[in-house]
Every structure is written in C-alpha cells, then in structure tokens.
Design a protein around this motif. Structure first.
Motif, PDB file in Angstrom:
ATOM      1  N   MET A  33       0.934  -1.128   0.053  1.00  0.00           N
ATOM      2  CA  MET A  33      -0.014  -0.138  -0.178  1.00  0.00           C
ATOM      3  C   MET A  33       0.804   1.304  -0.048  1.00  0.00           C
ATOM      4  N   THR A  34       0.654   2.183  -0.961  1.00  0.00           N
ATOM      5  CA  THR A  34       1.742   3.280  -1.119  1.00  0.00           C
ATOM      6  C   THR A  34       0.847   4.692  -0.816  1.00  0.00           C
ATOM      7  N   MET A  35       1.839   5.728  -0.611  1.00  0.00           N
ATOM      8  CA  MET A  35       1.128   7.054  -0.783  1.00  0.00           C
ATOM      9  C   MET A  35      -0.081   7.054   0.432  1.00  0.00           C
ATOM     10  N   TYR A  36       0.250   6.613   1.627  1.00  0.00           N
ATOM     11  CA  TYR A  36      -0.696   6.595   2.707  1.00  0.00           C
ATOM     12  C   TYR A  36      -0.691   7.801   3.417  1.00  0.00           C
ATOM     13  N   ASP A  37      -1.930   8.229   3.503  1.00  0.00           N
ATOM     14  CA  ASP A  37      -1.861   9.657   4.091  1.00  0.00           C
ATOM     15  C   ASP A  37      -2.580   9.702   5.611  1.00  0.00           C
ATOM     16  N   GLY A  38      -2.045   9.478   6.709  1.00  0.00           N
ATOM     17  CA  GLY A  38      -2.484   9.164   8.015  1.00  0.00           C
ATOM     18  C   GLY A  38      -3.695  10.254   8.160  1.00  0.00           C
ATOM     19  N   ARG A  39      -3.526  11.448   7.815  1.00  0.00           N
ATOM     20  CA  ARG A  39      -4.550  12.361   8.415  1.00  0.00           C
ATOM     21  C   ARG A  39      -6.281  12.263   7.499  1.00  0.00           C
TER      22      ARG A  39
ATOM     23  N   ASN B 143      -9.477   9.638   6.694  1.00  0.00           N
ATOM     24  CA  ASN B 143     -10.000   8.231   6.976  1.00  0.00           C
ATOM     25  C   ASN B 143      -9.945   7.345   5.693  1.00  0.00           C
ATOM     26  N   LEU B 144      -9.919   8.029   4.345  1.00  0.00           N
ATOM     27  CA  LEU B 144      -9.985   7.386   3.086  1.00  0.00           C
ATOM     28  C   LEU B 144      -8.774   6.422   3.257  1.00  0.00           C
ATOM     29  N   SER B 145      -7.551   6.836   3.443  1.00  0.00           N
ATOM     30  CA  SER B 145      -6.382   5.956   3.515  1.00  0.00           C
ATOM     31  C   SER B 145      -6.485   4.695   4.379  1.00  0.00           C
ATOM     32  N   ARG B 146      -7.116   5.098   5.563  1.00  0.00           N
ATOM     33  CA  ARG B 146      -7.319   4.006   6.622  1.00  0.00           C
ATOM     34  C   ARG B 146      -8.337   2.935   5.959  1.00  0.00           C
TER      35      ARG B 146
ATOM     36  N   PRO C   9       4.260   5.786   3.544  1.00  0.00           N
ATOM     37  CA  PRO C   9       3.573   6.682   3.776  1.00  0.00           C
ATOM     38  C   PRO C   9       3.907   7.955   2.557  1.00  0.00           C
ATOM     39  N   ARG C  10       2.817   8.866   2.390  1.00  0.00           N
ATOM     40  CA  ARG C  10       2.938   9.817   1.315  1.00  0.00           C
ATOM     41  C   ARG C  10       4.033  10.900   1.995  1.00  0.00           C
ATOM     42  N   THR C  11       5.133  11.143   1.046  1.00  0.00           N
ATOM     43  CA  THR C  11       5.764  12.207   1.719  1.00  0.00           C
ATOM     44  C   THR C  11       6.674  12.661   0.337  1.00  0.00           C
ATOM     45  N   VAL C  12       6.803  13.894   0.457  1.00  0.00           N
ATOM     46  CA  VAL C  12       7.333  14.558  -0.464  1.00  0.00           C
ATOM     47  C   VAL C  12       8.704  14.380  -0.981  1.00  0.00           C
ATOM     48  N   ARG C  13       9.522  13.975   0.053  1.00  0.00           N
ATOM     49  CA  ARG C  13      10.989  13.683  -0.275  1.00  0.00           C
ATOM     50  C   ARG C  13      11.008  12.346  -1.245  1.00  0.00           C
ATOM     51  N   LEU C  14       9.802  11.441  -0.904  1.00  0.00           N
ATOM     52  CA  LEU C  14      10.025  10.274  -2.006  1.00  0.00           C
ATOM     53  C   LEU C  14       9.667  10.906  -3.476  1.00  0.00           C
ATOM     54  N   SER C  15       8.912  11.581  -3.610  1.00  0.00           N
ATOM     55  CA  SER C  15       8.709  12.389  -4.987  1.00  0.00           C
ATOM     56  C   SER C  15       9.855  13.221  -5.459  1.00  0.00           C
TER      57      SER C  15
END
Ligand code: ATP
Ligand code: MG
Length: 259
Positions: free
Chosen positions: A186-192, A194-197, A217-223
């Motif tokens: 599962m990629t680009m998870y945004d903990g903030r 509900n949809l991601s969860r 997690p979704r993080t700008v550094r990965l992109s």
C-alpha cells in the motif's frame, strides 16, 4: 545462489510501482543482498530515478528481438549491490513486435535465463509499464512472484481483479504454473485521512495474507528523490519514507527467506 524474480505490475498508472521498485531494490541491496533491477517500462523512470542516463540501444529491446544478451546490458548503479538493466523509448516498439513472434509470452523469460544462470543475483525486480500489454504479460510469465502496489486512494482496488485473473490464466495455461501473488504494497498513505485507512482496511479484509504490514507514507521527499537521480536512502535517509522502505525490505526478506 538461487534467484527470485519479482515483477511489480499494475495496469493503473502512478500507483507507486517505480518508487517501490527502486527503493525496495536499494533497501535489499543495503542488506548486502545482490539485486538486479530490470526497467521494463519505455518511460524509463526507474533508470532516471537511479541517475542513469538513457541511451538508445540500452534496453531489453534488442535481446527481446533476439539481438544481444541481457547480461551485456547490466549496469552498476551508485548503490553497492544494486545493478540495473536500463530502459529507453525504443522498448515501446517491443510491445508490438513481440506480439508477432512465436511463443510471444515467453520472450522475457528466455532473455532473463542467462541472468538466472549467472547466479550473480539473489533478487531480480522488474518494474513494469502501466498497462497489461506484452511487456507486463511477459514479466508475469518470467517471474516467480508478482508484487502489486496499490495507492491508498478511492478506487484503489479497481483493476486488481483483472491482474489477478491474468495470473490465474498464465498458471492454468501452463505458461507460468509456479507464479504466485507475492504481496501487496500500500503506497502514498496519508494518515490524516479516513480514506487511506479505509482503503488499507478493505485490502486487509480481502487479502489478509498478501498485504504487507508496512504501509508506505505519502511524503514529498519520496517524490523529490528521483529528480536528483537518488534513492530515498541517498537523498534523505532519515525520512519516514526511507524507514518504511527499510521495513518493507525486512518483511520481504522474511517472507521469501532471502537471508
Ligand atoms: P507509472 O504507472 O507511470 O509507471 P508508477 O506506478 O511507477 O507510475 P510512481 O512513478 O512510483 O508510480 O509514482 C507516481 C508519482 O507519485 C511519482 O511522481 C512519484 O514520485 C510519486 N510518489 C510515489 N510514491 C510516493 C509517496 N509514497 N509519497 C509521495 N509521492 C510519491
Ligand atoms: Mg513507473
């Protein structure tokens, strides 16, 4: 050293296939596991993500049409223990040309035979284009395990049935009877949100043994890292994305008995 071939495929675009291929490969290499990343996408995103320039003639296009050996295309990357077979635009023509050949589904399997026979790599990871065309189907025919990346977004599971049906077809037709779904990342998870969860929960319910515990997690550094030609470990080793790909590599090592 027996080689395990993983293909990362999903006909959906932009779901984290390449990011996962590159950073999982680098994380395994960090564990002193010899890894070969095969860029099977004419977009060549994995190639540029590792800071390797695209060159005409430097892709599996030649070997797929019977010209030259995959071994001669292997390029050392800046990451110790991580080698790459690069890609470039010409590979797009293979989609059409392979379809006209005999045994068209088994071309890549044949091309990767000398790689397996060399015993130089414990792990091969194939990064596929966003389509279930000839290249992706060939990767499924050549691989031991399919890894699927799903973006934690609405409609994430759309298309999952289609790729899994293709796996079953290849198995029952005897084209690759040992192919297995190795796992779902599962990629680009945004903990903030509900949809991601909810999306992760849904996949956990459907495929509890297949989903990896680690969620990326979704993080700008990965992109950002690919535009510097760097893995997340070289670009920002303390980033949560780096930690996540390290944990994922640990799970892959345990699940497939890599060490
Ligand atoms: P394609 O289908 O075009 O090959 P893909 O499935 O390989 O795409 P990526 O290229 O890995 O997907 O990711 C799509 C975009 O999302 C890229 O810009 C990438 O940098 C970004 N991205 C991937 N994973 C993350 C993440 N965890 N956090 C933030 N951005 C990400
Ligand atoms: Mg990609």
């Amino acid at each position: 050293m027996a080689t395990i071939v993983f293909t990362i495929a999903n006909q959906k675009g932009g779901v984290g296939k390449t990011t996962t291929a590159v950073n999982l490969a680098a994380a395994l290499a960090e564990l002193a596991i010899p890894v070969l990343l095969v860029d099977l996408d004419p977009q060549a995103n994995a190639t540029s993500s590792l800071g390797i320039e695209k060159h005409e003639g430097k892709s599996l296009y030649g070997p797929l049409r019977g010209e030259g050996s995959a071994l001669d295309l292997v390029t050392q990357t800046a990451v110790p223990n991580l080698s790459l077979i690069p890609s470039e635009e010409d590979l797009a023509a293979a989609e059409i040309e392979i379809a006209q050949m005999e045994n068209f589904l088994l071309k890549l399997k044949g091309v990767l035979e000398p790689i397996r026979a060399s015993g130089s790599y414990r792990v091969v990871i194939i990064d596929c284009p966003p389509a279930l065309g000839m290249l992706s189907m060939n990767s499924l025919a050549a691989a031991d395990f399919l890894l699927i990346t799903l973006q934690c977004e609405y409609m994430a599971l759309e298309g999952l049935g289609q790729i899994l049906r293709n796996v079953e077809r290849l198995k029952s037709a005897g084209i690759n009877s040992s192919l297995e779904l190795g796992g779902i990342v599962m990629t680009m998870y945004d903990g903030r949100t509900n949809l991601s969860r909810q999306v992760v929960d849904e996949v956990r319910q459907h495929l509890p043994e297949k989903i990896f515990e680690t969620v990326i997690p979704r993080t700008v550094r990965l992109s950002e890292a690919p535009s510097f030609g760097q893995t997340i470990f070289a670009y920002d080793a303390t980033n949560p994305g780096a930690a996540a790909y390290r944990r994922l590599a640990g799970e892959v090592v345990r699940r497939f008995g890599l060490q």
